[in-house]
Design a protein around this motif. Structure first.
Motif, mmCIF file in Angstrom:
data_model
loop_
_atom_site.group_PDB
_atom_site.id
_atom_site.type_symbol
_atom_site.label_atom_id
_atom_site.label_comp_id
_atom_site.label_asym_id
_atom_site.label_seq_id
_atom_site.Cartn_x
_atom_site.Cartn_y
_atom_site.Cartn_z
ATOM 1 N N SER A 35 -49.834 114.592 -19.706
ATOM 2 C CA SER A 35 -50.196 115.282 -18.691
ATOM 3 C C SER A 35 -51.495 116.120 -18.721
ATOM 4 O O SER A 35 -52.432 116.252 -18.156
ATOM 5 C CB SER A 35 -49.299 116.216 -18.010
ATOM 6 O OG SER A 35 -48.581 117.150 -19.149
ATOM 7 N N THR A 36 -51.583 116.602 -20.031
ATOM 8 C CA THR A 36 -52.960 117.445 -20.510
ATOM 9 C C THR A 36 -53.304 116.751 -21.822
ATOM 10 O O THR A 36 -54.500 117.061 -22.313
ATOM 11 C CB THR A 36 -52.517 118.801 -20.787
ATOM 12 O OG1 THR A 36 -51.503 119.011 -21.481
ATOM 13 C CG2 THR A 36 -52.247 119.361 -19.338
ATOM 14 N N GLY A 37 -52.682 116.097 -22.531
ATOM 15 C CA GLY A 37 -52.883 115.474 -23.985
ATOM 16 C C GLY A 37 -53.578 114.217 -23.806
ATOM 17 O O GLY A 37 -53.711 113.745 -22.432
ATOM 18 N N ARG A 38 -54.466 114.048 -24.743
ATOM 19 C CA ARG A 38 -55.338 112.627 -24.829
ATOM 20 C C ARG A 38 -55.037 111.757 -25.658
ATOM 21 O O ARG A 38 -54.444 112.004 -26.813
ATOM 22 C CB ARG A 38 -56.702 113.338 -25.060
ATOM 23 C CG ARG A 38 -57.304 114.346 -24.063
ATOM 24 C CD ARG A 38 -57.577 113.784 -22.783
ATOM 25 N NE ARG A 38 -58.376 112.778 -22.663
ATOM 26 C CZ ARG A 38 -59.232 112.670 -21.785
ATOM 27 N NH1 ARG A 38 -59.801 113.394 -20.862
ATOM 28 N NH2 ARG A 38 -60.070 111.522 -22.140
ATOM 29 N N ARG A 39 -54.922 110.409 -25.116
ATOM 30 C CA ARG A 39 -54.480 109.400 -26.242
ATOM 31 C C ARG A 39 -55.349 109.331 -27.226
ATOM 32 O O ARG A 39 -55.154 108.963 -28.251
ATOM 33 C CB ARG A 39 -54.750 108.094 -25.154
ATOM 34 C CG ARG A 39 -54.027 106.696 -25.878
ATOM 35 C CD ARG A 39 -53.917 105.713 -25.051
ATOM 36 N NE ARG A 39 -53.259 105.939 -23.600
ATOM 37 C CZ ARG A 39 -52.049 105.780 -23.614
ATOM 38 N NH1 ARG A 39 -51.262 105.197 -24.516
ATOM 39 N NH2 ARG A 39 -51.366 105.861 -22.475
ATOM 40 N N GLU A 40 -56.472 109.570 -27.026
ATOM 41 C CA GLU A 40 -57.777 109.598 -28.275
ATOM 42 C C GLU A 40 -57.189 110.481 -29.330
ATOM 43 O O GLU A 40 -57.625 110.247 -30.031
ATOM 44 C CB GLU A 40 -58.978 110.133 -27.454
ATOM 45 C CG GLU A 40 -59.614 109.231 -26.461
ATOM 46 C CD GLU A 40 -59.297 109.636 -25.090
ATOM 47 O OE1 GLU A 40 -60.048 109.652 -24.036
ATOM 48 O OE2 GLU A 40 -58.216 110.313 -24.921
ATOM 49 N N PHE A 41 -56.442 111.320 -29.068
ATOM 50 C CA PHE A 41 -56.039 112.288 -30.072
ATOM 51 C C PHE A 41 -54.994 111.752 -30.784
ATOM 52 O O PHE A 41 -54.493 112.509 -31.800
ATOM 53 C CB PHE A 41 -55.626 113.781 -29.598
ATOM 54 C CG PHE A 41 -56.812 114.472 -28.905
ATOM 55 C CD1 PHE A 41 -58.143 114.210 -29.104
ATOM 56 C CD2 PHE A 41 -56.584 115.899 -28.427
ATOM 57 C CE1 PHE A 41 -59.240 114.859 -28.746
ATOM 58 C CE2 PHE A 41 -57.450 116.419 -27.857
ATOM 59 C CZ PHE A 41 -59.188 115.963 -28.285
ATOM 60 N N THR A 42 -54.407 110.532 -30.812
ATOM 61 C CA THR A 42 -53.252 110.077 -31.332
ATOM 62 C C THR A 42 -53.369 108.860 -32.217
ATOM 63 O O THR A 42 -52.767 108.290 -32.613
ATOM 64 C CB THR A 42 -52.174 109.574 -30.221
ATOM 65 O OG1 THR A 42 -52.680 108.529 -29.571
ATOM 66 C CG2 THR A 42 -51.781 110.870 -29.341
ATOM 67 N N GLU A 43 -54.866 108.638 -32.482
ATOM 68 C CA GLU A 43 -55.100 107.740 -33.343
ATOM 69 C C GLU A 43 -54.572 107.830 -34.691
ATOM 70 O O GLU A 43 -54.558 108.922 -35.391
ATOM 71 C CB GLU A 43 -56.791 107.717 -33.600
ATOM 72 C CG GLU A 43 -57.454 107.293 -32.387
ATOM 73 C CD GLU A 43 -59.132 107.556 -32.504
ATOM 74 O OE1 GLU A 43 -59.412 107.645 -33.739
ATOM 75 O OE2 GLU A 43 -59.844 107.179 -31.541
#
Length: 332
Positions: free
Chosen positions: A34-42
């Motif tokens: 909802s506010t997090g980013r998929r890009e930050f989960t690499e």
């Protein structure tokens, strides 16, 4: 070690995840994005969904039975928003946490590291706090953190789910290697607004100039987010020594030990970027704003072997560097 991080795609959760990965640990992330980013989960295993989804949490532990601890970061965090929408904040931060705790108990998880908040404290007359200071949250957001802590303490007393709550202050800056940073292009906290004011020519407003501080502006314990992430790593490393079956619920403050006013933050920012590049005005406090406080406790050093190492200037520099690459990284 393998850890589950709820809210691990957000600003703080993803930085904690990076610090864990830098230790060679495996990271599993549960985030509704909802506010997090998929890009930050690499580099992590991402499960997109709600922390209150019992079936999803059960599946995570079934697929990762070697998870040794859960780091609970998922929460709504904007103070003025919580004042306007208390029901939404209590539902999201408290009710869903209860469901998460139930899922963790059923999964046999015995270690929970909770990202709590120093906003729950009643500051001492000199605006310092330690782990034994009185609690007096001044916003629904802060109250939601206090309620979660009370619930976790009760659960720890009744079950095998031990909890270590880290009460931290005001995270600022970004990952020194610029892998993550503030995902929100219009952040609500002071340094984020300073970066926006500098980058886009916006006005920066000091919200409240009549507080009983040395210069009238609110005081905060600004901690570099990378220091905060390393504090979580230290807490995981020392968890069993700190949270024992005899003392299954523990609280530790995570801060720099130094209070800085908003005016002092502005001065530090100006020193980094140079004079004449910032338009600063004064305004009234926002709904839910408080005078602030800072920790004088050495418990984190004593129990976790941790202390803050990075400065406000370090935070300002990494925040500015991240702001330059954020549009390319996140498309915003």
């Amino acid at each position: 070690m393998k850890v589950l991080i709820t809210g691990g795609a957000g600003y703080i959760g993803s930085t904690i995840g990076l610090a864990c990965q830098d230790k060679g640990w495996d990271v599993v992330v549960l985030d509704d994005l909802s506010t997090g980013r998929r890009e930050f989960t690499e580099g992590t295993t991402l499960y997109e969904g709600d922390i209150a989804d019992h079936a999803l949490v059960a599946r995570i532990f079934a697929e990762h039975p070697d998870i040794e601890a859960t780091v609970h970061c998922a929460a709504k965090i904007v103070v003025p928003e919580s004042v306007a929408d208390p029901i939404g904040y209590y539902r999201n931060n408290v009710s869903k946490t209860i469901e998460l705790l139930d899922s963790l108990r059923r999964a046999g998880c015995t270690r929970l590291l909770f990202s709590s908040s120093a906003s729950i404290y009643e500051p001492e007359p000199d605006l310092t706090v330690n782990e034994t200071s009185a609690l007096n949250p001044q916003s629904p957001y802060a109250a939601s953190k206090m309620l979660c802590e009370r619930i976790m303490a009760d659960v720890a007393a009744a079950t095998d789910l031990r909890t270590l709550s880290l009460r931290y202050f005001n995270p600022v800056g970004g990952d020194p290697d610029l892998r993550t940073g503030l995902q929100n292009p219009k952040p609500s906290h002071a340094l984020g607004k300073l970066v926006d004011a500098y980058t886009y020519g916006d006005v920066f407003t000091i919200t409240g100039v009549d507080w009983a501080t040395r210069d009238g502006s609110a005081i905060r314990d600004y901690i570099h987010v990378w220091d905060l992430a390393k504090a979580h790593v230290a807490a995981l490393e020392h968890f069993d020594a700190v949270c024992t079956p005899e003392e299954p619920y523990t609280v530790i403050n995570i801060g720099t030990g130094t209070g800085s006013t908003v005016r002092e933050l502005v001065a530090a920012f100006t020193e980094v970027v140079g004079e004449g590049n910032l338009n600063v005005v004064e305004g009234p406090p926002r709904p839910g704003d408080v005078i602030g406080c800072y920790t004088t406790s050495g418990l984190a050093l004593e129990k976790l072997g941790w202390k803050a190492e990075l400065s406000i200037a370090d935070a300002i520099r990494t925040a500015l560097e991240w702001a330059k690459i954020r549009p390319e990284r996140l498309g915003a």
